[in-house]
Structures are given as C-alpha cells and as structure tokens.
Design a protein around this motif. Structure first.
Motif, short mmCIF file in Angstrom:
data_model
loop_
_atom_site.label_atom_id
_atom_site.label_comp_id
_atom_site.label_asym_id
_atom_site.label_seq_id
_atom_site.Cartn_x
_atom_site.Cartn_y
_atom_site.Cartn_z
N VAL A 239 0.92 -1.17 0.01
CA VAL A 239 0.03 -0.05 -0.08
C VAL A 239 0.82 1.33 0.05
O VAL A 239 1.75 1.46 0.82
CB VAL A 239 -1.11 0.14 1.23
CG1 VAL A 239 -1.77 1.44 1.11
CG2 VAL A 239 -1.74 -1.27 1.38
N PHE A 240 0.66 2.13 -1.04
CA PHE A 240 1.26 3.42 -1.15
C PHE A 240 0.25 4.49 -0.78
O PHE A 240 -0.51 4.53 -0.97
CB PHE A 240 1.95 3.81 -2.63
CG PHE A 240 2.87 2.41 -3.17
CD1 PHE A 240 4.10 2.68 -2.90
CD2 PHE A 240 2.34 1.41 -3.63
CE1 PHE A 240 4.98 1.45 -3.51
CE2 PHE A 240 2.94 0.40 -4.04
CZ PHE A 240 4.33 0.22 -4.04
N ASP A 241 1.25 5.77 -0.14
CA ASP A 241 0.55 6.77 -0.08
C ASP A 241 0.72 7.84 -1.36
O ASP A 241 1.02 7.36 -2.32
CB ASP A 241 0.97 7.60 1.23
CG ASP A 241 2.32 8.03 1.24
OD1 ASP A 241 2.91 8.17 -0.08
OD2 ASP A 241 2.84 8.71 2.14
N ARG A 242 0.13 8.97 -1.30
CA ARG A 242 0.04 9.85 -2.35
C ARG A 242 1.39 10.44 -2.81
O ARG A 242 1.68 10.69 -4.10
CB ARG A 242 -0.73 11.06 -1.99
CG ARG A 242 -0.20 12.03 -1.11
CD ARG A 242 -1.25 13.41 -0.76
NE ARG A 242 -2.38 12.80 -0.02
CZ ARG A 242 -3.46 13.43 0.07
NH1 ARG A 242 -3.51 14.82 -0.40
NH2 ARG A 242 -4.55 12.95 0.80
N THR A 289 -5.75 2.38 -7.96
CA THR A 289 -5.74 3.74 -6.96
C THR A 289 -6.49 4.13 -6.13
O THR A 289 -7.61 3.64 -6.12
CB THR A 289 -5.73 5.06 -8.29
OG1 THR A 289 -7.06 4.77 -8.92
CG2 THR A 289 -4.53 4.63 -9.26
N VAL A 290 -6.33 4.85 -5.15
CA VAL A 290 -6.97 5.26 -3.82
C VAL A 290 -7.24 6.77 -4.34
O VAL A 290 -6.35 7.48 -4.12
CB VAL A 290 -6.24 5.04 -2.76
CG1 VAL A 290 -7.13 5.51 -1.40
CG2 VAL A 290 -5.88 3.69 -2.35
N GLY A 298 -3.24 7.59 -3.02
CA GLY A 298 -2.35 6.56 -2.94
C GLY A 298 -2.56 5.30 -3.92
O GLY A 298 -3.33 5.49 -4.89
N ALA A 299 -2.16 4.22 -3.39
CA ALA A 299 -2.34 2.93 -4.43
C ALA A 299 -2.14 1.66 -3.69
O ALA A 299 -1.64 1.65 -2.70
CB ALA A 299 -1.54 2.91 -5.71
N THR A 315 -11.90 -7.06 -6.05
CA THR A 315 -11.74 -7.18 -4.63
C THR A 315 -10.49 -6.08 -4.28
O THR A 315 -10.42 -5.29 -3.47
CB THR A 315 -10.97 -8.69 -4.41
OG1 THR A 315 -12.10 -9.54 -4.42
CG2 THR A 315 -10.89 -8.69 -2.70
N VAL A 316 -9.56 -6.13 -5.04
CA VAL A 316 -8.53 -5.13 -4.76
C VAL A 316 -8.93 -3.72 -4.84
O VAL A 316 -8.45 -2.49 -4.21
CB VAL A 316 -7.18 -5.53 -5.67
CG1 VAL A 316 -6.15 -4.09 -5.38
CG2 VAL A 316 -6.55 -6.73 -5.44
N GLU A 317 -9.85 -3.49 -6.04
CA GLU A 317 -10.62 -2.27 -6.34
C GLU A 317 -11.47 -1.70 -4.97
O GLU A 317 -11.14 -0.66 -4.54
CB GLU A 317 -11.24 -1.98 -7.54
CG GLU A 317 -10.19 -2.17 -8.63
CD GLU A 317 -11.15 -2.20 -9.97
OE1 GLU A 317 -10.77 -1.76 -11.14
OE2 GLU A 317 -12.30 -2.76 -10.03
N ARG A 318 -12.00 -2.92 -4.60
CA ARG A 318 -12.64 -2.84 -3.45
C ARG A 318 -12.08 -2.23 -2.06
O ARG A 318 -12.27 -1.35 -1.39
CB ARG A 318 -13.47 -3.94 -2.96
CG ARG A 318 -14.68 -3.81 -1.72
CD ARG A 318 -15.31 -2.58 -2.01
NE ARG A 318 -16.74 -2.93 -0.91
CZ ARG A 318 -17.68 -2.11 -0.54
NH1 ARG A 318 -17.72 -1.17 -1.80
NH2 ARG A 318 -18.49 -2.16 0.20
N ALA A 319 -10.54 -2.77 -2.14
CA ALA A 319 -9.66 -2.61 -0.89
C ALA A 319 -9.44 -1.14 -1.03
O ALA A 319 -9.16 -0.37 0.01
CB ALA A 319 -8.68 -3.40 -0.74
N ALA A 320 -8.98 -0.71 -2.12
CA ALA A 320 -8.68 0.79 -2.36
C ALA A 320 -9.81 1.65 -2.19
O ALA A 320 -9.43 2.74 -1.67
CB ALA A 320 -8.32 0.92 -3.95
#
Length: 592
Positions: A239-242, A289-290, A298-299, A315-320
């Motif tokens: 998980v990355f921040d902006r 991307t978040v 973030g991402a 699922t990953v998009e939902r987590a984002a």
C-alpha cells in the motif's frame, strides 16, 4: 548643476524602482481577485502620482470594462465601458504596447466612443496613458494613468507604469487561478459526498467483502487491509500513500518496492483504472488507485505468480475504496474536531463576559479550562495564507492548553500563560521556523474574560505593525502603546477628535477641491522642511510647492511652522497616514 541634476535623477529612479519592487511583492501576497484589482490601481496611483488611475479588463467581445479605480471623482465614470477598437485602450489592445495622449478629447487620430467621451467631461480627464496587462502574448486588460491637465507623459513614466503592469498582470492571473482552485475544491467536496454514498451502496451489495468492511467498522488501517487481501488472494500486497511512500506491506519485505510495481502504479494513476504489469521473473503486479474525486490519495498493489482474475481485480479495487474511505474518515474526524474548537473559540471571542456554563462544559470536554485562557494571540504572514498559519497555531494550542482557529480572517490562539510577552516570543519563534517565512505575532492579555476586546487590540496592532514596516516580530500590544489611538477601539473617538482638530480644515479642503495639501505637508515634514527635496519627492515644480504651502498657511494659520504647532501637525499626519493604510477591522457580531 548638471551633476546635481544627474544625481537627483538617479536618486528618483532608485526610489521609483524600490517602490516598484515593494508594490510588486505586496501584490503577490494577495489571493482574492477583487483585492488584487483594488491593490493594483491603488499602488499604481501611488507609484506614478497622476490625478487618478483605473484598470479595465477585456471581456470576450473585446470590450474594455472598468473594474477598479483610484482618485476618480465622478461616480458615473466607474461604470465606463469602451467598445473594441476605440480610444487609447483600443490602441493598446491592438498593438500590445503603451499608448498616451496629452489631450484625450482633442486627439483626432483616435477612434472615439461618444458614450465614453460623455463620461470623460465630468471626470475632468485630459492627459491619458494606457499600458497593457499581458499574460503571455494575450492582452487581458489595460492599466490607465490620467491627469486633469494637458501634458505629455515622459518615457520614464511610461516605462515605470509598464514595468508595474507586468507584475500586476501576473498577480491578476494568479488571482484568477486562485478563484478557479476554490471552485475545484468545492467540486472535490461534492465528489467526496458522492463517493461516500456509492461506497455505502457497494458495501451492502457485496457480501464477499464483509471482512474489508469490518476493518472500517472497528477502525483498522492499511496494515490490516493488506493482511486481509493476502489472506483472500495470496501473493503479496503493498500500500502506497499519495507521495509514493510505502505505508503497509504484507508479508513484510524490503523498504523499496520493485520497479514493476512502481510501473503499475504509474499506469493506474494516469488512467484512473486497474493496471497490470509483468516483471522478468513472471510475477504479476496489479495496481488500483486510492482516489477521492480527482484527488490521488495512494495505491494498492497485488503481486503474485498468477494473473489476477476479474474477481481479484474487483476485490483489490474494493480495498482501494476502503482505503480511501479510511483516509477521508480520518480527515473528516480531524476537520470536525478543528471545526468544533474553532466554533468554540469564535463563541468565546464574541460573547459578553462572564462566560456561561455551557461554554465551560464544552471546553472542559476538550481538556481546556476557560478560566485560564488569559492571552489572545493573533498571527499574520504576508506570504502564507491564514489557513496555513492557523494550522500551525492549532498544533501549538495543545501546548498552551488553549484553543486555536480562524476568527474574522485572522489566525488566532487563546492560550493559558503567565505572560503575554512569553507567548508572543515563543509562538513567533515556532511559526517562523515552521513556515520558513516572516510572520507577525501580537499577544494581548485578557482582562475580565473579555477575549473579544483583547482580540480587537491584538488584531489592529498586527495591522499597525505592517504599516510601520514590521514584518517579522513577536510582540505585545503594550510595545506599541504610543500608537494605541490607532488600535485601541476604546480610543477611536480620541483619535478622530485629535485628527479633526489638527487636520480637519486641510482634509476638508482636499476633499472639496481634489487637492493634495495633506500629502504636501506630510512630505514637507518627512523631508525635514527641505523645499528642494520635498518638491522632488512630490514631483512638482518649486513654485507649485510654494503655492501649496502658502495655501496651507492661509487655511491653518501662519504659526504652523512653530515648534509646538509643527510637532502636533507631524503627530496628526503620521496617525492619519497609518489609520488610512490600516483597514478597519470588521465589526463583530452582536453579543447576546
């Protein structure tokens, strides 16, 4: 004589360039479009010294519309519209270069507009100079300087106003961009509300992601989301921040993410959709991307040996989305707490003493003892926004067991301290270090729980410091006690009475005749009574200066040069000048 004239000319040019630099810097500190327009014409009026100045902007039809003026006497002139291709403004727009006429109405080589010419007569405009406001190659408006007597404009005057117009055009364009940014912020806030509603609907519809929703319900974070994704999807999750920094990784690994993972994030960020890359070892890197609206937060990256399936991608998009919701929730909680503290600060500043039990209870719930808040601090910066300064004060508020926020456009702190001077020095040192720029801080001790009166004194004193040339200092209002007539609201009538008794006839004469006797007398005292320097400073002929001083003598009496009378006049002129340059603080709301 030639050497003296040359030295005088150089001195005047240095002074003009210094004034140009100072006014250009002051323009860059402004953000509101109307404030920038008013400041441009005001500073140009002071810089060039013509009878009046005004600024017109080009509308989509090419017509010039007057937006701001200084020194005009006709109310109808401020409604001026000049059709495209007419007048001095039309010539400036067509050529992109300065243009002037010594007598506007008699200029035969200019296309005239009858409606505008009818406005010129009551205004008394004769000589007119116009310079372009350029953004790149585009003329967005024209800055005018006008006199009510016929005369040519010297090349130095044209060059000076043109140089100022170049800086003014940049400030004006920045103000436009500032307004557009505020509109974009409102759109972002609306987008956030829309996203929040959509997330709530998706949470109810997709039971497969109940474990991720549970993270939100119990206040989990990025580490827990990464761990849950690995449990469901296998592989590794980062998980990355902006800013691109890694905020969570499961299972734990090196601090630097693999390059294919970075490439997937870049692709996802550019497209706003899911992106996948494959590295040389055959591992798949999928990124979502978040985001909140158009804002990148973030991402989330899934790395594993198998290509992600559509269910994995969702699922990953939902987590984002969950990550975005957590970030926005934390931001909203922080903003809500700041808003509540800011509202409490405002209520204390506008309420009449004694403070009520409701306020005491609300403050106590946040660890603040209202009875101990005995110092009001106001901080202002010419280079940083009020909200930027206010954020720093909110951090300091906990150290002083107080409250901080914005009140009537000022970054304000209520603190519990043993002395105002101690708070002023400490707050100034911290703000100066964290902002990295000059900042004025004024602290005022509170008497009888009257925070509003202390705020008024500190706020006005802060404005006074700027007009005195003080841009970077922490001080108490007591340090400027000799100027208390200017910033103490209880002394306002004393100030009015003193200025009226001393300068009233001259002010009335200037207002009635559109003369500059007060300015002339001010310059005379500033230059220690030296007539040559005074005439040079005012840019008038010596005979004109002598006539003005004779007129002053005829209005206020022949003894105005006597030591006692001259001292009284100098004090009144200084106070009048500072009061004129210090905007009055907005009236506080009525107290309950």
């Amino acid at each position: 004589m030639e050497n003296a004239d040359l030295a005088s000319y150089r001195h005047r040019r240095e002074r003009e360039l210094g004034a140009l630099y100072a006014t250009a810097r002051s323009l860059t500190a402004l953000g509101e479009l109307d404030a920038v327009l008013d400041s441009i014409v005001r500073e140009a009026h002071e810089l060039v010294g013509t009878d009046f100045t005004y600024l017109s902007l080009v509308d989509p039809e090419g017509e010039l519309t007057l937006k701001a003026s200084q020194g005009t006497i006709s109310s109808t002139f401020n409604q001026a519209h000049v059709p495209a291709g007419t007048g001095v403004g039309g010539r400036v727009i067509a050529t992109g270069a300065p243009a002037w006429v010594s007598n506007y109405l008699q200029a035969q080589d200019l296309p005239h507009d009858r409606t505008f010419d009818d406005l010129v007569v009551p205004e008394g405009m004769v000589a007119l100079l116009g310079v372009p406001l350029l953004v790149g190659e585009e003329v967005i408006g024209v800055l005018f300087a006008a006199d009510r007597t016929e005369r040519p404009f010297e090349p130095d005057e044209v060059a000076l106003l043109s140089a100022f117009a170049d800086h003014a055009a940049i400030a004006l364009n920045n103000a436009r961009l500032y307004d557009e940014s505020r509109s974009a912020l409102k759109q972002l806030q609306a987008a956030y509300l829309t996203i929040e509603r959509q997330v709530a609907i998706m949470e109810r519809a997709q039971s497969v992601h109940e474990s991720l929703t549970h993270v939100v319900l119990k206040g989990g974070g990025a580490d827990e989301i990464a761990r849950l994704l690995v449990d469901h999807l296998q592989g590794a999750v980062t998980v990355f921040d902006r800013s691109g920094a890694v905020v969570a990784r499961c299972p734990p690994g090196p601090d630097v993410a693999p390059e294919p993972s970075d490439d997937a994030v870049d692709r996802a960020r550019r497209s706003g959709r899911w992106a996948t890359t494959v590295d040389r070892t055959g591992r798949w890197h999928g990124a979502a991307t978040v985001q909140a609206g158009d804002t990148y937060l973030g991402a989330v990256v899934l790395t594993r040996a198998q290509e992600p399936t559509p269910v994995d991608i969702r699922t990953v998009e939902r987590a984002a989305q969950i990550m975005g919701l957590l970030i926005l929730k934390d931001t909203a909680v922080a903003e809500a707490e700041e808003r509540v503290r800011g509202e409490l600060l405002t209520e204390l500043l506008v309420s009449a003493p004694p403070v009520g039990p409701a306020h005491r209870a609300r403050a106590h719930a946040r660890g603040v003892d209202v009875g101990s808040l005995n110092v009001v601090v106001v901080a202002m910066s010419e280079t940083r926004s009020v909200s930027d300064v206010g954020r720093r004060l909110r951090v300091l508020a906990s150290e002083w067991n107080g409250l901080a926020g914005e009140h009537r456009g000022r970054a304000t702190l209520l603190a519990a301290a043993s002395g105002a001077a101690e708070v002023a020095d400490a707050v100034h040192a911290r703000l100066r270090k964290e902002l990295g720029s000059a900042v004025r801080v004024v602290a005022e001790r509170v008497a009888d729980d009257n925070w509003g009166r202390a705020f008024e004194r500190a706020s006005r004193c802060c404005d006074l410091m700027r007009n005195l040339g003080v841009t970077d200092r922490g001080a108490t209002a007591e340090r400027y006690a000799m100027f208390a007539l200017l910033f103490d609201p209880d002394r306002a009538q004393d100030l009015d009475r003193f200025v009226t008794d001393t300068l009233g006839p001259l002010l009335a004469y200037d207002a009635r005749r559109s003369t500059r006797l007060v300015a002339t007398l001010t310059s005379y005292f500033v230059n220690a009574g030296n007539l040559t320097r005074t005439a040079t400073a005012l840019r008038v002929h010596m005979n004109t200066l002598l006539k003005r001083l004779d007129r002053v003598e005829g209005i206020i009496g022949a003894d105005w040069r006597a030591p006692d009378r001259a001292l009284q006049l100098q004090v009144a002129l200084r106070l009048h000048d500072l009061r004129t340059r210090t905007p009055p603080t907005a009236a506080p709301p009525p107290r309950p």
